[in-house]
Design an enzyme around this catalytic site. Structure first.
Site, PDB file in Angstrom:
ATOM      1  N   ASP A  33     -69.706  23.986  64.908  1.00 21.44           N
ATOM      2  CA  ASP A  33     -69.985  23.546  66.276  1.00 21.44           C
ATOM      3  C   ASP A  33     -68.707  23.673  67.095  1.00 21.44           C
ATOM      4  O   ASP A  33     -67.645  23.189  66.674  1.00 21.44           O
ATOM      5  CB  ASP A  33     -70.485  22.095  66.260  1.00 21.44           C
ATOM      6  CG  ASP A  33     -71.841  21.986  65.565  1.00 21.44           C
ATOM      7  OD1 ASP A  33     -72.628  22.961  65.644  1.00 21.44           O
ATOM      8  OD2 ASP A  33     -72.110  20.952  64.925  1.00 21.44           O
ATOM      9  N   ILE A  83     -74.743  17.802  57.407  1.00 27.14           N
ATOM     10  CA  ILE A  83     -74.831  16.403  57.850  1.00 27.14           C
ATOM     11  C   ILE A  83     -76.237  16.004  58.299  1.00 27.14           C
ATOM     12  O   ILE A  83     -76.610  14.842  58.219  1.00 27.14           O
ATOM     13  CB  ILE A  83     -73.791  16.143  58.976  1.00 27.14           C
ATOM     14  CG1 ILE A  83     -73.509  14.658  59.112  1.00 27.14           C
ATOM     15  CG2 ILE A  83     -74.218  16.754  60.297  1.00 27.14           C
ATOM     16  CD1 ILE A  83     -72.263  14.329  59.927  1.00 27.14           C
ATOM     17  N   THR A  85     -75.819  34.649  57.578  1.00 25.84           N
ATOM     18  CA  THR A  85     -75.953  33.284  58.112  1.00 25.84           C
ATOM     19  C   THR A  85     -76.986  33.323  59.242  1.00 25.84           C
ATOM     20  O   THR A  85     -77.120  34.337  59.936  1.00 25.84           O
ATOM     21  CB  THR A  85     -74.608  32.776  58.676  1.00 25.84           C
ATOM     22  OG1 THR A  85     -74.095  33.747  59.587  1.00 25.84           O
ATOM     23  CG2 THR A  85     -73.587  32.541  57.587  1.00 25.84           C
TER      24      THR A  85
HETATM   25  N1  SAM Z   1     -73.180  27.621  58.933  1.00 26.06           N
HETATM   26  C1  SAM Z   1     -74.520  27.775  59.462  1.00 26.06           C
HETATM   27  C2  SAM Z   1     -74.704  29.162  60.006  1.00 26.06           C
HETATM   28  O1  SAM Z   1     -73.693  29.866  60.161  1.00 26.06           O
HETATM   29  O2  SAM Z   1     -75.843  29.562  60.263  1.00 26.06           O
HETATM   30  C3  SAM Z   1     -74.841  26.699  60.501  1.00 26.06           C
HETATM   31  C4  SAM Z   1     -73.968  26.669  61.721  1.00 26.06           C
HETATM   32  S1  SAM Z   1     -74.414  25.345  62.859  1.00 26.06           S
HETATM   33  C5  SAM Z   1     -73.879  25.923  64.388  1.00 26.06           C
HETATM   34  C6  SAM Z   1     -73.243  24.085  62.396  1.00 26.06           C
HETATM   35  C7  SAM Z   1     -73.771  23.177  61.308  1.00 26.06           C
HETATM   36  O3  SAM Z   1     -72.758  22.262  60.886  1.00 26.06           O
HETATM   37  C8  SAM Z   1     -74.948  22.332  61.752  1.00 26.06           C
HETATM   38  O4  SAM Z   1     -76.015  22.520  60.860  1.00 26.06           O
HETATM   39  C9  SAM Z   1     -74.406  20.907  61.721  1.00 26.06           C
HETATM   40  O5  SAM Z   1     -75.399  19.940  61.453  1.00 26.06           O
HETATM   41  C10 SAM Z   1     -73.348  20.995  60.646  1.00 26.06           C
HETATM   42  N2  SAM Z   1     -72.283  19.984  60.727  1.00 26.06           N
HETATM   43  C11 SAM Z   1     -71.623  19.590  61.833  1.00 26.06           C
HETATM   44  N3  SAM Z   1     -70.704  18.645  61.533  1.00 26.06           N
HETATM   45  C12 SAM Z   1     -70.774  18.440  60.188  1.00 26.06           C
HETATM   46  C13 SAM Z   1     -70.081  17.579  59.271  1.00 26.06           C
HETATM   47  N4  SAM Z   1     -69.131  16.762  59.700  1.00 26.06           N
HETATM   48  N5  SAM Z   1     -70.415  17.627  57.962  1.00 26.06           N
HETATM   49  C14 SAM Z   1     -71.385  18.474  57.527  1.00 26.06           C
HETATM   50  N6  SAM Z   1     -72.063  19.308  58.355  1.00 26.06           N
HETATM   51  C15 SAM Z   1     -71.775  19.294  59.661  1.00 26.06           C
END
Ligand code: SAM
Length: 242
Positions: A140, A83, A215
């Site tokens: 998140d 996002i 990741t």
């Molecule tokens: N999956 C990655 C990792 O394990 O390293 C990133 C984890 S990070 C804590 C969560 C990610 O989800 C963030 O980059 C955030 O911007 C994205 N995100 C949150 N809500 C989202 C949505 N509704 N659609 C797409 N991405 C989203």
């Protein structure tokens, strides 16, 4: 915000060709031109893909999982959906650089990243039963109870995941937050379209190890000696109509 998000009206109108140029089959097609124009030989080029996207990394962050899976699944198209605009751009640049560094063997042509709010528009991108794997890696946590509706696992969203997944497909989840892990397990186990994989099945699946180790969040948790909770869920066959 969402009003700036570009998303296809339907999966049929999604143009994947710019994301996976190595998988485009170019065709010279005669345009369905009105008869008086036919003599002018009007043609148009339509792009059709030689493969469909099969794997989605939802909330892909900086793309570590995609990059690690690309050489392991060379014949499969994988997409990361993110996002945040700048993070999406970062992953797109990262993939471009990897493609340029590996021009002769075609590596990394099978991965791409696009900006999307997957909580709203997932069925705009994928047809029913299109996906064989969905990754939900370190989503998140939204700790507070009043924020739980922002979690990317819920009864409603699980129905969307079930819709876009084929029977036998797997949803992979991982988090360092035990409460969120329990939440994800509870919601998937309660959903009639999913069953949880046994720990033996999980261990035997290479993708589980990859999401733990590759990741960006997984690496961070390792550095901090934190716990990682994994759970995988199989998309079941739909029951026959009564
Ligand atoms: N999956 C990655 C990792 O394990 O390293 C990133 C984890 S990070 C804590 C969560 C990610 O989800 C963030 O980059 C955030 O911007 C994205 N995100 C949150 N809500 C989202 C949505 N509704 N659609 C797409 N991405 C989203």
């Amino acid at each position: 915000s969402d009003h700036l998000l570009v998303y296809p009206e339907s999966p049929a109108s999604m143009d994947w060709s710019e994301y996976y140029p190595a998988f485009v089959q170019s065709q010279q097609a005669s345009a369905a031109a009105p008869s008086e124009e036919l003599s002018s030989g009007v043609t148009s080029t339509t792009n059709s893909m030689t493969k469909r996207v099969e794997v989605a990394d939802i909330g892909c962050g900086f793309g570590g999982l995609l990059v690690a899976l690309a050489p392991r699944m060379p014949d499969t198209l994988l997409v990361g959906m993110e996002i945040r605009t700048q993070v999406t751009q970062f992953v797109q640049d990262r993939i471009k650089a990897l493609r340029n560094q590996n021009p002769e063997n075609g590596e990394y042509q099978n991965i791409a990243c696009l900006r999307a709010n997957t909580m709203k528009f997932l069925p705009n991108f994928f047809d029913k039963s299109q996906l064989s794997k969905i990754f939900l890696c370190f989503p998140d946590p939204h700790f507070k109870a009043r924020k739980h509706k922002a979690r990317i696992v819920s009864t409603t969203l699980n129905s969307e995941y079930a819709y876009v997944m084929r029977p036998g497909g797997i949803v992979y989840t991982i988090t360092d937050v035990e409460d969120l892990h329990n939440w994800m397990v509870r919601h998937f186990e309660a959903h009639p379209s999913f069953e949880r994989l046994s720990k033996e099945e999980e261990t035997a699946d290479e993708c589980v190890q990859v999401m733990q180790d590759e990741t960006e969040e997984g690496k961070k948790v390792t550095r901090n000696n934190g716990n990682k909770y994994t759970a995988c869920f199989r998309r079941l066959e739909d029951p026959p109509w009564p």
